[in-house]
Scaffold this active site. Structure first.
Site, PDB file in Angstrom:
ATOM      1  N   ALA A 121       0.805  -1.209   0.021  1.00  0.00           N
ATOM      2  CA  ALA A 121       0.130   0.057  -0.053  1.00  0.00           C
ATOM      3  C   ALA A 121       0.852   1.237  -0.029  1.00  0.00           C
ATOM      4  CB  ALA A 121      -0.944  -0.172   1.163  1.00  0.00           C
ATOM      5  N   SER A 122       0.434   2.531  -0.446  1.00  0.00           N
ATOM      6  CA  SER A 122       1.007   3.723  -0.361  1.00  0.00           C
ATOM      7  C   SER A 122       2.167   3.553  -1.009  1.00  0.00           C
ATOM      8  CB  SER A 122       1.005   4.202   1.199  1.00  0.00           C
ATOM      9  OG  SER A 122       1.181   5.753   0.919  1.00  0.00           O
TER      10      SER A 122
END
Length: 91
Positions: free
Chosen positions: A62-63
């Site tokens: 994620a991110s």
């Protein structure tokens, strides 16, 4: 925690090491600093220009972890991998 400076050094060493013909990069990261993520992406892009590179997502990408994978190389993930980001914009 992986520091961008340490990771980039490993990537540069791997890029120049002729023993390795290809790279499987495994990512398991909830993300992190935007500047560090951009630095990591740049290093992985340079690596993928030199050697075939495949990205593999573990449980979380994620991110910044997701951003680091956006090299144009194949990405593989488990069906339940938490992937994506609210904060990453890739132009």
């Amino acid at each position: 925690v992986i520091a961008s400076r340490d990771f980039i050094k490993h990537v540069q060493d791997l890029k120049s090491d002729e023993e390795y013909q290809a790279v499987l990069l495994r990512i398991d990261s909830p993300g992190g600093d935007a500047v560090a993520s951009d630095e990591l992406l740049a290093a992985v892009k340079e690596l993928s220009k030199a050697k075939p590179t495949v990205i593999s997502f573990s449980d979380v990408a994620a991110s910044g972890g997701y951003y680091m994978a956006v090299t144009g190389d194949p990405i593989f993930a488990y069906p339940a991998t938490i992937t994506g980001s609210i904060g990453v914009v890739y132009g």
